[in-house]
Design an enzyme around this catalytic site. Structure first.
Site, mmCIF file in Angstrom:
data_model
loop_
_atom_site.group_PDB
_atom_site.id
_atom_site.type_symbol
_atom_site.label_atom_id
_atom_site.label_comp_id
_atom_site.label_asym_id
_atom_site.label_seq_id
_atom_site.Cartn_x
_atom_site.Cartn_y
_atom_site.Cartn_z
ATOM 1 N N ASP A 7 0.852 -1.181 0.000
ATOM 2 C CA ASP A 7 0.000 0.000 0.000
ATOM 3 C C ASP A 7 0.889 1.231 0.000
ATOM 4 O O ASP A 7 1.483 1.583 1.020
ATOM 5 C CB ASP A 7 -0.899 -0.020 1.232
ATOM 6 N N TYR A 38 -11.692 15.281 -6.883
ATOM 7 C CA TYR A 38 -10.796 14.439 -7.693
ATOM 8 C C TYR A 38 -9.979 15.293 -8.662
ATOM 9 O O TYR A 38 -8.762 15.136 -8.783
ATOM 10 C CB TYR A 38 -11.603 13.407 -8.469
#
Length: 202
Positions: A62, A158
């Site tokens: 991750d 975003y």
């Protein structure tokens, strides 16, 4: 592409979509590719698909966790040598309204779309400089949302992460010029995220 044969490339977000295609294409051209993602089984399947001169090493991790991100690049140097190519592809889109201020979604997008990109750039450049890789290349996969923001409901947060990548890429280019470095930086725009948002509206 012959000059990259046998060299090492790190590709993030490689378990599906664009990242998967990039990782496979680079391996087919003879590069040793470290395909990074969180889905181990998909990485194993991807590695088995290589038919060209190179190979793919799946690395499960991750990269929004800075310790895991550092461990990734330490593993690459220890096992494969210096990084020659970095493709920052990993990203996520979560439709959310600015006015709602859902910071959990903001953090998820900024952690992967911006902070992880910066961390990968930091570690890749450090590797290149330690080993005298003067022809290295960093590629940031961006979106058309990283320029004039698309008028799509729920896309503004975003889009702000992609605007950040546009500015950071330009800043990195200028810094490398100031440092008289031969390492190259490229930004590539994609449209799929725009269509993702359109699909959320129907």
């Amino acid at each position: 592409m012959d000059r990259w044969s046998g060299k090492t490339a790190v590709v993030t977000g490689a378990s599906s979509g664009i990242g998967r295609a990039i990782a496979l294409a680079l391996a087919e051209e003879g590069l040793t590719v470290v395909a990074v993602a969180r889905r181990d089984q998909r990485l194993k399947e991807l590695a088995s698909r290589v038919e060209g001169k190179g190979r793919i090493h799946g690395y499960t991790g991750d990269i929004t966790d800075d310790d895991q991100l550092k461990s990734l690049f330490e593993w690459v140097e220890k096992n494969l040598g210096p990084v020659h190519v970095l493709v920052n592809n990993a990203g996520t889109t979560i439709p959310t309204r600015v006015s709602e201020g859902d910071m959990s979604n903001w953090r998820r997008m900024y952690s992967l779309n911006v902070f992880a990109v910066g961390g990968c750039i930091r570690e890749a450049l450090a590797s290149m400089r330690r080993h005298g890789v003067d022809d290295g290349h960093i590629v940031n996969i961006n979106s058309i949302s990283g320029h004039p923001a698309a008028h799509v409901p729920g896309s503004w947060v975003y889009a702000s992460t992609k605007h950040a990548i546009t500015v950071l890429t330009e800043g990195l280019m200028r810094e490398l010029v100031e440092d008289k470095s031969s390492i190259k930086v490229t930004v590539r725009l994609i449209m799929c995220n725009y269509f993702f948002y359109l699909s959320q509206m129907t």
